[in-house]
Design an enzyme around this catalytic site. Structure first.
Site, short mmCIF file in Angstrom:
data_model
loop_
_atom_site.label_atom_id
_atom_site.label_comp_id
_atom_site.label_asym_id
_atom_site.label_seq_id
_atom_site.Cartn_x
_atom_site.Cartn_y
_atom_site.Cartn_z
N HIS A 18 0.63 -1.09 0.11
CA HIS A 18 0.03 0.02 -0.06
C HIS A 18 1.03 1.19 0.17
O HIS A 18 2.08 1.15 0.33
CB HIS A 18 -1.10 0.03 1.26
CG HIS A 18 -0.18 -0.19 2.39
ND1 HIS A 18 -0.13 1.02 3.24
CD2 HIS A 18 0.08 -1.18 3.25
CE1 HIS A 18 0.21 0.57 4.50
NE2 HIS A 18 0.62 -0.78 4.38
N SER A 254 -6.53 4.24 6.84
CA SER A 254 -6.23 3.11 7.02
C SER A 254 -6.00 2.20 5.91
O SER A 254 -6.27 2.61 4.96
CB SER A 254 -7.55 2.74 7.89
OG SER A 254 -8.08 1.50 6.97
N LYS A 255 -5.61 0.98 5.98
CA LYS A 255 -5.24 0.26 4.88
C LYS A 255 -6.40 -0.26 4.16
O LYS A 255 -6.42 -0.77 3.09
CB LYS A 255 -4.32 -0.94 5.44
CG LYS A 255 -2.96 -0.62 5.90
CD LYS A 255 -2.25 -1.74 6.31
CE LYS A 255 -0.83 -1.55 7.23
NZ LYS A 255 -0.17 -2.32 7.77
N ARG A 256 -7.65 -0.36 4.87
CA ARG A 256 -8.75 -0.95 4.43
C ARG A 256 -9.49 0.20 3.69
O ARG A 256 -10.32 0.15 3.02
CB ARG A 256 -9.65 -1.52 5.54
CG ARG A 256 -9.41 -3.04 5.49
CD ARG A 256 -9.53 -3.57 7.00
NE ARG A 256 -8.23 -3.77 7.77
CZ ARG A 256 -8.26 -3.11 8.97
NH1 ARG A 256 -8.97 -2.38 9.59
NH2 ARG A 256 -7.04 -3.26 9.52
N VAL A 260 -6.00 1.76 -1.33
CA VAL A 260 -4.46 2.30 -1.23
C VAL A 260 -3.51 1.26 -1.46
O VAL A 260 -2.26 1.43 -1.45
CB VAL A 260 -4.21 2.74 0.44
CG1 VAL A 260 -5.07 4.05 0.85
CG2 VAL A 260 -4.82 1.70 1.35
#
Ligand code: GLU
Length: 478
Positions: A18, A254-256, A260
């Protein structure tokens, strides 16, 4: 004496690369290139339960796509191989034995149930939940018997229970942590695999890492790591913890949240060089206000000193703007090459190279990502749709005169050069008496679906004579 700078990017293959990790990789890479040092890629894959299939392949592919070349790592030979931690477990075992001998670590037999009860009780008492260290006090004989009987256990690090630790971070400057915030960290899990902390410190040492450059989320791990360095009697590397990445509303990226993953950005038509330029500015700035930097330019400009402490906002609008700048800088040939897959995927048939070049020249300053190309060029390839206002213009007597004239005479136009078409437009005016907007707007509407847009010769060259005629004929009323 100048020691060689050695830095590493040490991702865990628990998901696809990411933008935050790309920044970490990039800053390490840039620092190595700037100083003539060595950039190492190490895969921290000791947590088998969080391993994501394909993550390593994605990582290698993505790093290659954005041009971050490493000097040592998977698929390359190097003095510190292997570069997969899962292939280094023997090494960690050896070092843990050393800690056990020194009394700096101890086996802990507490089961999940015991730990759960401990946590509940601490919460009830209003205490900060942490391992209470009860297995530190087992007698050597008890430990021996339990180990000999094959009882499940982990190995924990002995962390001081009082006082504090401070250290100097190259970005955060002086950082202090009270020891009672730090747990007796598990070093070896019950499956025999090391935890991140143990493997990371041992490998940084064995790989002679001089600077650890990584995200701020690892700052709170530093006390445990420094303690390990102290127990091993090793010199710790210098550290630089990079600022958090934030959404425009200042919440943590956030990665979610949203997409990303770097590969998704590339698929969406962001150019690797634009993405790298954009990511470079997430927490670092040059000595001037300049924002557009190629990778080689960044390699010269980068410095750890200008990394900022404050969180960096990940602004997709800015990324789009930057991408548009890069798209405008490409030559028609370069942009054609990059755009072609998007046109092809949209199912657009392009007759020859000259037409492709015309299409590309048309889109070049109208798009901010390559993925917008199919939509922007749709009028050339898809059946046009007309609204009420359009029909009014189409049915106007002057428009019909022009359409009829074109239907009968367009065949006589020798080629679709600008000259030939302008001549034909003059002939049209002579024959029909229609000129100016009344001539151009209905024609552009017929050929492009909009009264505004590119010049008629451009549209006609892209459409070709046959399709031009077809579109005109369609609008001639009985
Ligand atoms: N494996 C850790 C990660 O996934 C590395 C952190 C570090 O650089 O020490 O980010």
């Amino acid at each position: 004496m100048n020691e060689e700078i050695r830095v590493r990017f040490a991702p865990s293959p628990t998901g696809y690369l990411h933008v935050g990790s790309l920044r970490t990789a990039l800053y390490n890479y840039l620092y190595a290139r700037k100083t003539g040092g060595v950039f190492i890629l190490r895969i921290e894959d000791t947590d088998q339960t969080r391993y994501v299939d394909g993550a390593v392949e994605n990582l290698l592919r993505t790093l290659a796509a954005v041009g971050l070349d490493y000097d040592e790592g998977p698929q390359k030979n190097g003095d510190s191989q292997p570069y997969f931690q899962s292939e280094r477990t023997e090494i960690y075992r050896e070092y843990v034995d050393l800690l056990l001998e020194k009394g700096a670590a101890y086996p802990c037999f507490c089961t999940t149930d015991i730990l759960e009860t401990m946590r509940e009780q601490q919460k009830q008492n209003g205490e900060h939940p942490r391992y209470d260290g009860r297995c530190r006090n087992l007698t050597p004989t008890e430990v021996q018997t339990r180990l000999a009987s094959g009882e499940q256990h982990v190995i924990r690090l002995k962390v001081p229970s009082e006082g504090e630790i401070f250290f100097y971070d190259l970005v955060r400057e002086k950082v202090t942590f009270p020891w009672d915030m730090v747990d007796d960290q598990i070093l070896i899990k019950s499956d025999g695999f090391p935890t991140y902390h143990l493997a990371n410190v041992i490998d940084d040492h064995l790989m002679s890492i001089t600077h650890v450059i990584r995200g701020e989320e690892w700052l709170s791990s530093v006390p445990k790591h420094l303690l390990l360095y102290q127990y091993f009697d090793w010199k710790p590397p210098k550290m630089a913890h990079l600022p958090l990445l934030l959404n425009p509303d200042k919440s943590k990226l956030s990665k979610r949240q949203g997409d990303v993953a770097v590969e998704d950005f590339l698929l969406k038509g962001f150019l690797p060089e634009a993405l790298v330029n954009f990511v470079a500015l997430l927490g670092w700035h040059s000595s001037s206000d300049r924002e557009i930097y190629s990778l080689p330019e960044l390699e010269k400009e980068f410095s750890l000193k200008r990394i900022t402490k404050a969180g960096a906002v990940f602004d997709q609008e800015k990324l789009k703007w930057m991408n548009a700048q890069y798209i405008r800088q490409l030559t028609i040939t370069e942009l054609s090459e990059r755009a072609f897959p998007y046109l092809q995927q949209a199912g657009y048939q392009i007759s020859d190279k000259a037409v492709l070049a015309d299409i590309i020249a048309f889109v070049q300053d109208r798009i901010s990502t390559l993925a917008e190309i199919p939509e922007v060029t749709a009028p050339f390839f898809k059946t046009l749709e007309f609204g009420d206002d359009d029909h009014q213009m189409i049915s106007a007597e002057t428009s019909q005169k022009v359409y009829r004239f074109w239907k009968e005479n367009l065949v006589s136009v020798s080629d679709l050069s600008e000259n030939a078409i302008n001549e034909f437009l003059a002939t049209t005016t002579e024959a029909t008496g229609v000129r100016g907007k009344q001539l151009y707007f209905p024609l552009r509407l017929a050929l492009f679906g909009n009264t505004r847009g590119p010049e008629l010769p451009v549209i006609m060259r892209i459409l070709g004579k046959e399709k031009t005629l077809e579109r005109i004929c369609l609008l001639v009323e009985k």
